[in-house]
Design a protein around this motif. Structure first.
Motif, short mmCIF file in Angstrom:
data_model
loop_
_atom_site.label_atom_id
_atom_site.label_comp_id
_atom_site.label_asym_id
_atom_site.label_seq_id
_atom_site.Cartn_x
_atom_site.Cartn_y
_atom_site.Cartn_z
N LEU A 95 18.74 3.13 -11.83
CA LEU A 95 17.65 2.26 -11.38
C LEU A 95 18.02 1.49 -10.12
N GLY A 96 16.99 0.95 -9.48
CA GLY A 96 17.19 0.20 -8.25
C GLY A 96 16.41 0.78 -7.09
N ARG A 97 15.50 1.72 -7.40
CA ARG A 97 14.64 2.27 -6.34
C ARG A 97 13.71 1.19 -5.81
N ARG A 98 13.33 1.35 -4.56
CA ARG A 98 12.30 0.50 -3.96
C ARG A 98 11.08 1.37 -3.69
N ASP A 99 9.94 0.73 -3.48
CA ASP A 99 8.68 1.44 -3.28
C ASP A 99 8.40 1.66 -1.80
N SER A 100 7.81 2.80 -1.50
CA SER A 100 7.45 3.10 -0.12
C SER A 100 6.23 2.29 0.31
N THR A 101 6.05 2.18 1.60
CA THR A 101 4.85 1.56 2.16
C THR A 101 3.95 2.61 2.81
N THR A 102 4.30 3.87 2.59
CA THR A 102 3.53 4.97 3.17
C THR A 102 3.34 6.06 2.11
N ALA A 103 2.38 6.93 2.39
CA ALA A 103 2.17 8.13 1.59
C ALA A 103 1.99 9.30 2.55
N ASN A 104 2.08 10.53 2.04
CA ASN A 104 1.96 11.68 2.94
C ASN A 104 1.26 12.82 2.21
N ARG A 105 -0.05 12.89 2.40
CA ARG A 105 -0.83 13.93 1.73
C ARG A 105 -0.42 15.32 2.20
N THR A 106 -0.10 15.46 3.48
CA THR A 106 0.30 16.77 4.00
C THR A 106 1.58 17.26 3.34
#
Length: 318
Positions: free
Chosen positions: A146-157
Motif C-alpha cells: 500500500l501507499g499508492r497515490r491517485d492520478s489527476t488524469t485519465a487516458n481513454r485512448t
C-alpha cells in the motif's frame, strides 16, 4: 481566538502522520499508524457487497486489473468525464461493462469517515477490494502493498489500446502483458481471474459462431443466449462456477470450452499450454502464482510520495 475543535485536532494529527509515511515504495503496513481501521473497513464493505451480489466480487477484481493496465495502478479508471478528462469509463473495454463504482464510492466514504479525513487513496482501495473480493469467493489471501497515490488524469485512448482485448491471440496477449512488465506466467495466472464472473455476448459472439477450436455442444448452448445479432449485453459465465475461486477455468480450456478467444488462446499449442494443464490439476499452484502475479501487477507504475494526490472523491480530481 477560537480553540480548535476535537475534529480539527484529529484532522491535523492524521495529516501529520500521513506526511511522515509518504514513501517512494509500497508497504503492507502503510496505514497501520495513520488509520489502523482502514483495511478492516474495506473488507467489511466488500464482504457485504459480495454477499448481496456474488458477481460483484469479479467486478471489483476487474476494476483493479483495468486500472493497472492504463498508466499504472492510479485509480484513473474511476474518474468521470469533465471538460479536461476523457473518462476511461467510456473506453470500449469498460463502456457498459465495468461496474462496481458505487461500491468503491461507499468504501471511500466509510474509510474517510473512520479515518477522520482522506488518507487512503482510491488506488489502494481498488487493490485491497480486489484482494478482499477474491477471499470472499473462496480464493487465497495476500499482503497488499500500500501507499499508492491517485492520478489527476485519465487516458481513454490508452484504455482502448492497453487493456487486453477478448479477441487477442496468444502472441498478442504475450506482447500486451510484456508491455506492462508481466511475463507469460503472469499472463496465465492473471487470466485465471476468469474463474470468477461473467462476460457479455458482444465479447464472445464471434468465437461461438465462427471459431473451430471450441466444443460443438458448448458453442451451440451459448448460441441460444447469444445469437448472431442482438443480445449484446446477455451474460454467460466465464467458467462453470463463476462465484467460486477454483480451477474450473483451466479445466474448461482443456475441453475447448474457453468462453473468450483470449481464454482459449492460452491452450492453443503454444508456450502457455503446460502451465494451463498444471493449474487445471493443482489449485495450490494456481493460487500461489495468482497472488504473486496480483502483487506484481499492483506495482505497475504506481504514484508514491508527493506524486499525484489522495482524492476526496474517487470520481473527480480534488
Amino acid at each position: 481566538m477560537v480553540s480548535p475543535s476535537t475534529f480539527q485536532l484529529h484532522f491535523f494529527l492524521i495529516l501529520a502522520l500521513a506526511t511522515t509515511v509518504f514513501s517512494a515504495t509500497l508497504s503492507p503496513s502503510y496505514y497501520e499508524h495513520v488509520c489502523p481501521q482502514a483495511l478492516p473497513t474495506i473488507k467489511r464493505v466488500v464482504e457485504a457487497a459480495v454477499n448481496k451480489e456474488r458477481r460483484m466480487g469479479a467486478s471489483l477484481l476487474r476494476l483493479h486489473f483495468h486500472d493497472c493496465f492504463v498508466q499504472g495502478c492510479d485509480a484513473s479508471n474511476l474518474l468521470d468525464s469533465t471538460s479536461t478528462i476523457d473518462s476511461e469509463k467510456n473506453a470500449n473495454p469498460n463502456n457498459n461493462s465495468a461496474r462496481g463504482f458505487e461500491v468503491i464510492d461507499q468504501i471511500k466514504n466509510e474509510v474517510d469517515k473512520i479515518c477522520g479525513c482522506p488518507v487512503v487513496s482510491c488506488a489502494d482501495i481498488l487493490a485491497v477490494a480486489a484482494r478482499d473480493s477474491v477471499v470472499a469467493l473462496g480464493g487465497p489471501a495476500w499482503n497488499v502493498h500500500l501507499g499508492r497515490r491517485d492520478s489527476t488524469t485519465a487516458n481513454r485512448t490508452l484504455a482502448d489500446n492497453d487493456i487486453p482485448a477478448p479477441t487477442m491471440d496468444l502472441p498478442a496477449l504475450i506482447n500486451n502483458f510484456k508491455n506492462q512488465g508481466l511475463d507469460e506466467s503472469d499472463l496465465v495466472a492473471l487470466s485465471g481471474g476468469h474463474t470468477l464472473g461473467f462476460a457479455q455476448c458482444r465479447f464472445f459472439r464471434d468465437r461461438i459462431h465462427d471459431e473451430t477450436n471450441i466444443d460443438d455442444d458448448f458453442a451451440e448452448y451459448l448460441q441460444e443466449n447469444c445469437p448472431r445479432t442482438g443480445g449484446d449485453g446477455n451474460l454467460s459465465p466465464l467458467d462453470p462456477t463463476p462465484a467460486r475461486f477454483d480451477t474450473g477455468y483451466f479445466s474448461n480450456l482443456l475441453e475447448e470450452k474457453g468462453l473468450l478467444k483470449s481464454d482459449q488462446a492460452l491452450l492453443s499449442g503454444g508456450s502457455t499450454d503446460e502451465l494451463v494443464k498444471t493449474y487445471s490439476q493443482n489449485l495450490d499452484a494456481f493460487s500461489a502464482d495468482f497472488t504473486n502475479s496480483m502483487t506484481k501487477m499492483g506495482n505497475i507504475k504506481v504514484l508514491t510520495g508527493n506524486q499525484g494526490q489522495i482524492r476526496s472523491n474517487c470520481r473527480r480530481v480534488n
